[in-house]
Design a protein around this motif. Structure first.
Motif, mmCIF file in Angstrom:
data_model
loop_
_atom_site.group_PDB
_atom_site.id
_atom_site.type_symbol
_atom_site.label_atom_id
_atom_site.label_comp_id
_atom_site.label_asym_id
_atom_site.label_seq_id
_atom_site.Cartn_x
_atom_site.Cartn_y
_atom_site.Cartn_z
ATOM 1 N N TYR A 154 -11.365 -2.713 1.147
ATOM 2 C CA TYR A 154 -11.855 -3.925 0.492
ATOM 3 C C TYR A 154 -10.709 -4.870 0.121
ATOM 4 C CZ TYR A 154 -10.518 -1.177 -3.635
ATOM 5 O OH TYR A 154 -9.825 -0.421 -4.545
ATOM 6 N N LEU A 155 -9.461 -4.354 0.123
ATOM 7 C CA LEU A 155 -8.305 -5.207 -0.168
ATOM 8 C C LEU A 155 -7.689 -5.792 1.102
ATOM 9 C CD1 LEU A 155 -6.439 -3.095 -2.892
ATOM 10 C CD2 LEU A 155 -8.000 -5.020 -3.244
ATOM 11 N N GLU A 156 -8.017 -5.201 2.240
ATOM 12 C CA GLU A 156 -7.356 -5.609 3.483
ATOM 13 C C GLU A 156 -7.660 -7.062 3.839
ATOM 14 O OE1 GLU A 156 -7.001 -4.147 8.141
ATOM 15 O OE2 GLU A 156 -7.641 -2.741 6.574
ATOM 16 N N ALA A 157 -8.926 -7.464 3.683
ATOM 17 C CA ALA A 157 -9.297 -8.843 4.028
ATOM 18 C C ALA A 157 -8.563 -9.847 3.141
ATOM 19 C CB ALA A 157 -10.802 -9.025 3.903
ATOM 20 N N ILE A 158 -8.480 -9.537 1.837
ATOM 21 C CA ILE A 158 -7.755 -10.432 0.922
ATOM 22 C C ILE A 158 -6.276 -10.447 1.284
ATOM 23 C CG2 ILE A 158 -7.222 -10.955 -1.489
ATOM 24 C CD1 ILE A 158 -9.692 -9.362 -2.292
ATOM 25 N N GLY A 159 -5.741 -9.245 1.583
ATOM 26 C CA GLY A 159 -4.327 -9.138 1.932
ATOM 27 C C GLY A 159 -3.970 -9.972 3.145
ATOM 28 N N LYS A 160 -4.838 -10.007 4.135
ATOM 29 C CA LYS A 160 -4.543 -10.783 5.340
ATOM 30 C C LYS A 160 -4.576 -12.287 5.062
ATOM 31 C CE LYS A 160 -5.645 -7.317 8.803
ATOM 32 N NZ LYS A 160 -6.442 -6.931 9.990
ATOM 33 N N GLU A 161 -5.414 -12.698 4.118
ATOM 34 C CA GLU A 161 -5.404 -14.109 3.719
ATOM 35 C C GLU A 161 -4.110 -14.445 2.976
ATOM 36 O OE1 GLU A 161 -7.589 -16.551 4.511
ATOM 37 O OE2 GLU A 161 -8.423 -15.003 5.824
ATOM 38 N N ILE A 162 -3.620 -13.502 2.177
ATOM 39 C CA ILE A 162 -2.343 -13.707 1.476
ATOM 40 C C ILE A 162 -1.209 -13.821 2.488
ATOM 41 C CG2 ILE A 162 -0.656 -12.605 -0.050
ATOM 42 C CD1 ILE A 162 -3.023 -11.405 -1.596
ATOM 43 N N VAL A 163 -1.250 -12.983 3.521
ATOM 44 C CA VAL A 163 -0.205 -13.009 4.548
ATOM 45 C C VAL A 163 -0.194 -14.349 5.276
ATOM 46 C CG1 VAL A 163 0.508 -11.991 6.756
ATOM 47 C CG2 VAL A 163 -0.093 -10.519 4.834
ATOM 48 N N LYS A 164 -1.358 -14.954 5.451
ATOM 49 C CA LYS A 164 -1.402 -16.275 6.083
ATOM 50 C C LYS A 164 -0.604 -17.291 5.276
ATOM 51 C CE LYS A 164 -5.894 -15.752 8.409
ATOM 52 N NZ LYS A 164 -7.309 -16.226 8.448
ATOM 53 N N LYS A 165 -0.619 -17.146 3.942
ATOM 54 C CA LYS A 165 0.150 -18.056 3.087
ATOM 55 C C LYS A 165 1.652 -17.908 3.323
ATOM 56 C CE LYS A 165 -0.812 -18.635 -1.226
ATOM 57 N NZ LYS A 165 -1.125 -18.449 -2.664
ATOM 58 N N CYS A 166 2.068 -16.727 3.761
ATOM 59 C CA CYS A 166 3.500 -16.473 3.977
ATOM 60 C C CYS A 166 4.037 -17.209 5.191
ATOM 61 C CB CYS A 166 3.748 -14.974 4.147
ATOM 62 S SG CYS A 166 3.263 -13.970 2.726
ATOM 63 N N GLN A 167 3.173 -17.563 6.125
ATOM 64 C CA GLN A 167 3.556 -18.300 7.340
ATOM 65 C C GLN A 167 4.765 -17.679 8.034
ATOM 66 O OE1 GLN A 167 4.076 -22.584 6.995
ATOM 67 N NE2 GLN A 167 2.162 -22.815 8.092
ATOM 68 N N PHE A 193 0.827 -1.203 0.000
ATOM 69 C CA PHE A 193 0.000 0.000 0.000
ATOM 70 C C PHE A 193 0.865 1.258 0.000
ATOM 71 C CE2 PHE A 193 -2.447 -3.282 2.294
ATOM 72 C CZ PHE A 193 -3.586 -3.323 1.496
ATOM 73 N N GLU A 194 0.331 2.308 -0.587
ATOM 74 C CA GLU A 194 1.015 3.595 -0.586
ATOM 75 C C GLU A 194 1.219 4.054 0.854
ATOM 76 O OE1 GLU A 194 3.023 6.463 -2.630
ATOM 77 O OE2 GLU A 194 1.934 4.764 -3.502
ATOM 78 N N ASN A 195 2.469 4.362 1.202
ATOM 79 C CA ASN A 195 2.845 4.775 2.561
ATOM 80 C C ASN A 195 2.536 3.703 3.610
ATOM 81 O OD1 ASN A 195 3.684 7.363 1.638
ATOM 82 N ND2 ASN A 195 1.540 8.046 1.655
ATOM 83 N N GLY A 196 2.349 2.473 3.157
ATOM 84 C CA GLY A 196 2.099 1.375 4.087
ATOM 85 C C GLY A 196 0.764 1.443 4.793
ATOM 86 N N ASP A 197 -0.163 2.244 4.256
ATOM 87 C CA ASP A 197 -1.450 2.470 4.922
ATOM 88 C C ASP A 197 -2.575 1.761 4.166
ATOM 89 O OD1 ASP A 197 -3.595 3.357 6.336
ATOM 90 O OD2 ASP A 197 -3.465 5.448 5.672
ATOM 91 N N PRO A 198 -3.143 0.687 4.737
ATOM 92 C CA PRO A 198 -4.202 -0.050 4.034
ATOM 93 C C PRO A 198 -5.578 0.601 4.148
ATOM 94 C CG PRO A 198 -3.723 -1.106 6.123
ATOM 95 C CD PRO A 198 -2.761 0.043 6.002
ATOM 96 N N SER A 199 -5.703 1.668 4.937
ATOM 97 C CA SER A 199 -7.026 2.241 5.205
ATOM 98 C C SER A 199 -7.682 2.816 3.956
ATOM 99 C CB SER A 199 -6.922 3.329 6.281
ATOM 100 O OG SER A 199 -6.067 4.386 5.848
ATOM 101 N N ALA A 200 -6.888 3.200 2.964
ATOM 102 C CA ALA A 200 -7.456 3.765 1.742
ATOM 103 C C ALA A 200 -8.120 2.694 0.875
ATOM 104 C CB ALA A 200 -6.371 4.483 0.943
ATOM 105 N N HIS A 201 -7.814 1.424 1.144
ATOM 106 C CA HIS A 201 -8.378 0.328 0.341
ATOM 107 C C HIS A 201 -8.897 -0.763 1.282
ATOM 108 C CE1 HIS A 201 -6.536 2.139 -3.215
ATOM 109 N NE2 HIS A 201 -5.422 2.245 -2.514
#
Length: 575
Positions: A309-322, A299-307
């Motif tokens: 609707y992407l945060e939930a998907i992003g957190k699922e992606i992070v789970k894959k990173c383990q 995210f721009e400036n590391g801030d997910p608040s502007a998007h």
């Protein structure tokens, strides 16, 4: 056979680049598997003859059981041997056309040498690790006059170099030491280059790029370090040769008491060779720290608040990173400036090796690249385990034994001891990790599991509900979770599989006993004549058919926790 196996596993280094080489490797695997099966049949026949002539055994009974067995000079065996030899010779010629050379692998990917420079604002979750390392650096915990060596050990991409950069640039560390030097060692332990780099970093006499006299460099290095308290970082060390390390260490011994060396490595064997006074095993990031690292790059400036609707998907992606920082950073960078939910969802649903511009698996492949051939084979077999599956060392060693992966020791070691050694080699190189929930078990990181599946290809598969595949003919090793009732239809697609070697029931805690269709035992099982491993763990009612005695290669049979009352007599002669 060993000659061709020597070709098989080094050639995996090319699999990630050339489809023609992948096809050649698959053909070679087919030929080697067929050759092994034939050699096993002949060996079994030889064993049966010895049993027949041994007065201590019921020779006639044994021979009657194996009356349909193979005669090395009958049943077309000679023609089968000739056919396999022709295939292997053809493949040996084909490798020349492809430009393959034994023991030579293509460079996997461009790896820039590490430096001591770090952006501390982009590091998350390593404060405690940093403080622990600094505390050891500024304390006198060396052994006698020896230089204190601190090893930071962990899997590729876990953040060993980043942690060392944080420590190296800390003000308290800089004040404590008179001299500092950073060397990226990498795969080749080049004593001349390493010595030259240390000398240039610890002296003001200018560069020595034109000096290639190791004796001159070591003498001058010894002079520059004499009586000085220094900190030396040796980053990304792979060398496990004690003599190489001893040659490098010799001119360093003149340093003042309190001098330290930090070593980063993927292998605990390196830490042992370098006589570490402390080994710091670097673990995975917490989910929260991994999320903020991902967000900084996505995210721009590391801030997910502007998007949102992407945060939930992003957190699922992070789970894959383990908890693997390299994965979080790479995937975050891949999604930067992408604001469509379907683009993020595509990354979430993709296999890790299918992602574009992916640095994650190349970093892990490097560990696989450096494995000896026999360990590559053992590791690839572990792709029968699903992600997060907890396995026991002893059981895995028995599976390796049954598959013939363990090399016959020249010493008096038992095969179980050889397997134990193989296991600890993979454990020390971070391919396996101790389970956090069951002390007696081990797991693979999800991305290491991805790597195992990638290198094993279509030869090892896990059968799941709704699982589909274009072809089954190459399958050699099959694992599956039991369902409440395993019907014949679940396995019907494998009825034409010719060389299945493993049929392995995955164990789940607290799952009640299941039922297994008798049609599987009576109709399907006898067709798997190459089977070496058969696990029918925790089935309620099992009546093994007499035809199991025809599975001449079977070496591992697990019917534990089942209600089986007796084994057929035909099982007794199986070796």
């Amino acid at each position: 056979m060993l000659h061709f196996l020597g070709w098989l596993f080094p050639s995996f280094n090319f699999l990630f680049y050339d489809s023609h080489v992948k096809e050649w490797v698959d053909e070679l695997k087919d030929a080697v598997y067929d050759a092994e099966d034939l050699l096993d049949e002949i060996a079994n026949q030889d064993l049966q003859r010895k049993m027949e002539t041994d007065p201590q055994t019921s020779a006639h009974q044994v021979w009657n059981i194996f009356s349909n067995s193979l005669n090395p000079f009958a049943d077309g065996v000679e023609s089968r041997v000739e056919e396999i030899i022709d295939r292997l010779e053809f493949l040996a010629q084909k490798k020349d056309v492809l430009g393959l050379k034994q023991g030579v692998g293509e460079k996997l990917f461009q790896r820039w040498p590490s430096t001591s420079v770090v952006d501390e604002s982009g590091v998350y979750g390593r404060d405690d690790n940093k403080e622990e390392i600094i505390k050891m650096l500024v304390s006198d915990n060396s052994s006698g006059n020896e230089i204190g060596v601190i090893s930071i050990v962990g899997m590729g991409g876990i953040g060993k170099t980043t942690l060392t950069q944080l420590v190296y640039n800390d003000e308290s560390v800089k004040k404590y030491f008179d001299l500092e030097a950073w060397v990226c060692v990498s795969e080749e332990f080049d004593l001349l280059r390493i010595t030259k780099t240390i000398f240039e970093a610890t002296t003001s006499r200018g560069f020595t790029s034109d000096v290639n006299d190791l004796n001159f460099l070591q003498v001058k290095l010894k002079e520059s370090l004499n009586g000085k308290k220094f900190l030396l970082v040796l980053d990304d060390v792979w060398n496990e040769n004690y003599n190489n390390w001893d040659r490098l260490r010799t001119p360093l011994k003149v340093g003042s008491n309190g001098s330290k060396i930090i070593v980063t490595t993927r292998s605990e064997n390196v830490a042992l060779v370098m006589r570490s006074v402390h080994t710091h095993r670097l673990g995975q990031l917490s989910f929260e720290d991994c999320w903020w690292l991902f967000a900084k790059h996505a995210f721009e400036n590391g801030d997910p608040s502007a998007h949102p609707y992407l945060e939930a998907i992003g957190k699922e992606i992070v789970k894959k990173c383990q908890g693997l920082p390299l994965a979080a950073k790479t995937l975050g960078g891949l999604l930067h400036f992408k604001v469509q939910a379907d683009e993020w969802d595509n990354i979430l649903r993709s296999e890790m090796w299918d992602l574009p511009s992916n640095e994650i698996l190349p970093a892990l492949r490097l560990s696989y690249y450096h494995l000896p051939s026999h360990l590559k084979q053992c590791f690839a077999y572990c792709s029968i385990f699903p992600k997060d599956y907890q396995f026991q060392k002893e059981r895995l060693v028995l599976l390796w034994m049954a598959e013939g992966f363990l090399q016959q020791p020249k010493s008096k070691k038992r095969m179980e001891e050889v397997g134990d050694q193989y296991f600890h080699e993979l454990l020390s190189r971070s391919f396996f990790q101790k389970s956090s929930s069951r002390n007696s078990c081990f797991v693979m990181h999800d991305l290491v599991n991805d790597l195992a599946q990638l290198v094993s290809g279509e030869f090892c598969i896990q059968l799941g509900d709704g699982w589909g595949h274009e072809t089954y003919e190459k399958v050699c090793h099959l694992s599956y979770y039991r369902s409440e009732y395993d019907a014949f239809e679940r396995f019907a697609n494998f009825i034409e599989v010719k060389r299945l070697r493993t049929l392995f029931t995955l164990q789940l805690q607290f799952l009640p006993q299941s039922y297994l269709s008798n049609r599987i035992l009576d109709k399907l099982l006898p067709k798997f004549r190459c089977l070496r491993v058969l696990s029918l763990f925790n089935y309620k009612t099992i009546n093994l058919p007499d035809s199991i005695g025809n599975l001449k290669h079977l070496r591992y049979l697990n019917v534990s926790h089942s209600d089986i009352k007796r084994l057929p007599e035909t099982v007794c002669p199986l070796n």
